[in-house]
Design a protein around this motif. Sequence first.
Motif, short mmCIF file in Angstrom:
data_model
loop_
_atom_site.label_atom_id
_atom_site.label_comp_id
_atom_site.label_asym_id
_atom_site.label_seq_id
_atom_site.Cartn_x
_atom_site.Cartn_y
_atom_site.Cartn_z
N ARG A 663 -3.97 36.40 -24.62
CA ARG A 663 -3.20 37.64 -24.69
C ARG A 663 -1.84 37.41 -25.33
N PHE A 664 -1.34 36.17 -25.24
CA PHE A 664 0.02 35.89 -25.71
C PHE A 664 0.01 35.07 -27.00
N THR A 665 0.79 35.52 -27.97
CA THR A 665 1.05 34.78 -29.21
C THR A 665 2.53 34.93 -29.53
N THR A 666 3.15 33.84 -29.92
CA THR A 666 4.58 33.89 -30.23
C THR A 666 4.81 34.74 -31.48
N PRO A 667 6.05 35.21 -31.66
CA PRO A 667 6.41 35.80 -32.96
C PRO A 667 6.25 34.74 -34.05
N ALA A 668 6.28 35.16 -35.30
CA ALA A 668 6.13 34.23 -36.42
C ALA A 668 7.21 33.16 -36.38
N LEU A 669 6.81 31.89 -36.41
CA LEU A 669 7.74 30.76 -36.38
C LEU A 669 7.72 30.06 -37.74
N SER A 670 8.89 29.68 -38.22
CA SER A 670 9.00 29.10 -39.56
C SER A 670 8.38 27.71 -39.61
N VAL A 671 7.67 27.43 -40.70
CA VAL A 671 7.05 26.15 -40.96
C VAL A 671 7.83 25.43 -42.06
N SER A 672 8.00 24.13 -41.90
CA SER A 672 8.75 23.35 -42.89
C SER A 672 8.01 23.32 -44.22
N GLY A 673 8.73 22.87 -45.26
CA GLY A 673 8.10 22.76 -46.58
C GLY A 673 6.91 21.84 -46.56
N ALA A 674 7.03 20.71 -45.85
CA ALA A 674 5.91 19.78 -45.77
C ALA A 674 4.75 20.40 -45.00
N GLY A 675 5.07 21.18 -43.99
CA GLY A 675 4.03 21.81 -43.19
C GLY A 675 3.31 22.91 -43.93
N GLN A 676 4.02 23.57 -44.83
CA GLN A 676 3.40 24.68 -45.59
C GLN A 676 2.25 24.19 -46.45
N ALA A 677 2.35 22.95 -46.91
CA ALA A 677 1.27 22.39 -47.72
C ALA A 677 0.00 22.25 -46.89
N ILE A 678 0.15 22.16 -45.56
CA ILE A 678 -1.01 22.01 -44.67
C ILE A 678 -1.50 23.36 -44.18
N THR A 679 -0.56 24.21 -43.75
CA THR A 679 -0.95 25.50 -43.18
C THR A 679 -1.19 26.56 -44.24
N GLY A 680 -0.59 26.36 -45.42
CA GLY A 680 -0.71 27.37 -46.47
C GLY A 680 0.11 28.61 -46.18
N SER A 681 1.08 28.48 -45.24
CA SER A 681 1.89 29.63 -44.85
C SER A 681 3.29 29.17 -44.50
N SER A 682 4.26 30.07 -44.64
CA SER A 682 5.65 29.74 -44.30
C SER A 682 5.95 30.03 -42.84
N SER A 683 5.01 30.62 -42.11
CA SER A 683 5.22 30.92 -40.70
C SER A 683 3.88 30.92 -39.97
N VAL A 684 3.95 30.67 -38.65
CA VAL A 684 2.74 30.67 -37.82
C VAL A 684 3.06 31.35 -36.50
N GLY A 685 2.02 31.82 -35.81
CA GLY A 685 2.12 32.29 -34.44
C GLY A 685 1.33 31.34 -33.57
N VAL A 686 1.91 30.95 -32.42
CA VAL A 686 1.26 29.98 -31.53
C VAL A 686 0.78 30.72 -30.29
N SER A 687 -0.47 30.50 -29.93
CA SER A 687 -1.07 31.22 -28.80
C SER A 687 -0.85 30.48 -27.49
N GLY A 688 -1.01 31.22 -26.39
CA GLY A 688 -0.93 30.60 -25.08
C GLY A 688 -2.01 29.56 -24.87
N ARG A 689 -3.17 29.79 -25.46
CA ARG A 689 -4.27 28.82 -25.32
C ARG A 689 -3.88 27.47 -25.92
N GLN A 690 -3.17 27.49 -27.04
CA GLN A 690 -2.73 26.23 -27.65
C GLN A 690 -1.79 25.48 -26.70
N ALA A 691 -0.96 26.22 -25.96
CA ALA A 691 -0.04 25.57 -25.03
C ALA A 691 -0.80 24.82 -23.94
#
Length: 932
Positions: A663-691
Amino acid sequence: MIKKILLVAFIAFGTLAMVGQTTVTGTVKDAKTGDLLPGANIKISRKAVGTSTDFDGNFVLTVTEKPPFTIEVSMIGFQTKSAEITKNNQKVEITLTENETSLDEIVVSASRTPERIMESPVTVERMDARAIKNTSSPSFYDGLENLKGVDVNTNSLTFKSVNTRGFATFANTRFMQLVDGMDNSSPALNFALGNLLGMSELDVKTVELLPGASSALYGANAFNGIMFMTSKSAFDDQGISISLKGGITSQEAGGDNGYKDFNIRMAHAFSNKFAAKATLSYLDGTEWYATDYRNTANGEYTSGDRNSDRNYDGLNIYGDEVSTNIRGVAQTLEGLGLIPGGASALVPSENISRTGYDERDLMTYEAKSVKFGTSLNYRPFGNDRLEIIWNSKFGVGNTIYQGINRYNIKDFFMEQHKLEIRGKNFFVRGYMTNEDAGNSFDTRFAAININRAWKGDTTWFGQYTGAYLQGTLGGLTSDQAHALARQTAETGRFLPGTPEFQAAFDKVTADPDLVSGSKFQDATKYYHTDANYNFQDYIDWAEIQVGGSYRLYSLNSNGSIFTDYDGPIEYNEYGVYTQLQKKFLEDDRLKLTASMRYDKAQNFDGNVSPRMSLAYAAGEDKNQNFRASFQTGFRNPTTQDQYIGLNAGRAFLVGGAPDNLDRFTTPALSVSGAGQAITGSSSVGVSGRQAYENSFSAASVINGTFQKANITLVAPEKVAAYEVGYRGLLEAGEQRVTVDLSVYYNSYEDFISGKNVVVPFYGTVGDNSLSLFALQNGDYTAFQTYTNSAADISSYGASIGLNTTVFDGFNLGLNYTYAKFDFDQASDPDFEAGFNTPEHKVKLQFGKTELFKNFGFNVNVRWQDEYLWESTFMDATIDARTVVDAQVNYSIPSFKSIIKLGAANLMGQEYLSAPGVGAIGSQYYLSWTINN
């Protein structure tokens, strides 16, 4: 409004026909001294008709009842006495015998049946109207701190948290508080906000407090203790009573501020069948200012201030938690071509925090409480064998609550409505508790978002870094360049007291979205019903009771606290219990009490809670009493433990109910330049399940071992409690000393705790290097999860209370409490126990109710040693302290008045009850109580 209600009720139920009158006259005296007793109550047995003695101890009772009948004469501190009335115009003289000790008082809470404290199978602490009159504290609720084994932690002037036997927090979900049978904890916060929706001091009949586990009779959350506040009957305590209290609070940080406290109670029995009462309380004052500006940049008190530490984070300064590494900012600027290539190497790898706002610039510090209560009481048969009660309570006020952040609770509203049917051997009641958070807000997010209102974080840190680089290239030293950088970034800052600051403050505190605002939004409620039946009229070989309860929660924060984005979340819990009490041996000296309860909550397996106790009364007068008990307690995870989904600034909080993880996902969180090459995005949302399923233990990240967190879903916690005790009366000649001794040991299982974890934006924790790469590049966020500790945790302690009279009638009381807990931190490095209780406490009481005619006094002294306070807000050692409260009082019997002059913390040595709260100063008061 109340007058209209009473008028309608009067018309509806009428009064008894005046078919004849019987008059009884008499006097009431103290059997020991022969003194006349003013204010003694006289009433017909089992009926509401009665009167009271005047200041000369005389009474006239005129009733429609025809002789013969029985009158009962009672007075607080004396044994009730009956007299038979056989004729009209009969004159009687009644002598009342004073209770030999406080252990002769009657309590109900320990076994749900009346019994002497002396014979109770478990520890009981008690306060009645006489104790309230004599307390040196500003209110009866403050006076609870003088009871043996009781801890009262001061969150603010109007919010005191009561606790027993350790594991104390301001969010004290392990201790229950019942007012006339209603749990008055906040539906969303899951704990009582002191006496905000409690009881007017004028309406308190008794306060009974059971330290330790009581789940066998009272269900979930009666874990560390339970307190019962019982009000006066509209039938038995009639008339109008008024209390006027005023004074000042004195604190170094806040200065001297006036406060006032007004109470009124009105009760009237219109007939033997119908009565009503209403109470109103109003308190207004100034909270204790919190001004601890020590640096906590490393998560603990450390050296440095804003001038010497560029990453300064003051404890009672908010907004300065926002911090970043300026070399990383420089690298981003360099990548965007905004600064020359290679220039980022000139910027130090150093964390810089934004400038925050002092708490006193954000809090109103206006302490206010308004309580209104009313009840309509109907006795169909004209006696107390059956009574139907409608009870409503309303409370609104301002206070301060300290959890993971400091909250300005403003215009907070709670209401309760109860319908109860009770008879000689049973009760059935149902009630609803509803709340509205009003204009409450989180001070940390208020400061963060006021800062962002005049300049966003990206712009502020960008300007800081650019100015630092410019200053360095211009030949400034590093310190000079940092000074220039902050001065440049601070351009446009809203200063407290300016219209710009006020406009931003008003906007932010009205916005419930924590991305841009700070408002605490909530309209959660719950519905509760419970019942009990005693078979004493049908079973004579033992006293057997059965009962049960049901509760339905409806969480409604519109997604601002809970994960109720798509509508209220509802869930329920229920329980059933039985108790057997059997007396053995000659004169019923041995008493066995055995209870069993089964509880089931919607999201968890059921729990069985047994309790067994033995009490033996030795001595000719049964004044040497020994007891031993075993009982279990359990605590269901709270509404927040299960369904919270909240950005607390330093971490995201996510509850551990099975259906909450997705039910819970964080607001969009910024991803570093190095991380963007992996995620393909400049931001991500993290779910409670991941925690819960893909996170590192926060402790392992700090120590560099990078271990998977392995968080389990939250489940009920349990305690097995063992206690032995002695209550008795020791006599040596004419000297009499009452002794109350108890020793306990508690063993906890599945202790509910919040555990901090670190969630990488990409990679699988423990399976590949991508998750470690995410940590290296700052592509992660912190969560606090709600789970259970597998560690072995136990607590143990003892208390002893001694009471006697010295120097010809002076009351002297002394009690000592020892409390300790055992926990192997190595077995669960991420668990923070939060015992938060002094190991040693000593309390002393000295006074006399009649030093000379109508004049009395009382002094209370409390000492406790230092202890460690652990919480999500801050961990720190609380210093040892000695506090002295004192009062003198003068009675005016002809006006049924008491005037009291008193002071709390008379010595003026300010102290803290926890890190981050306001230092507690002195409180001086003068009160006038007219009690009819």
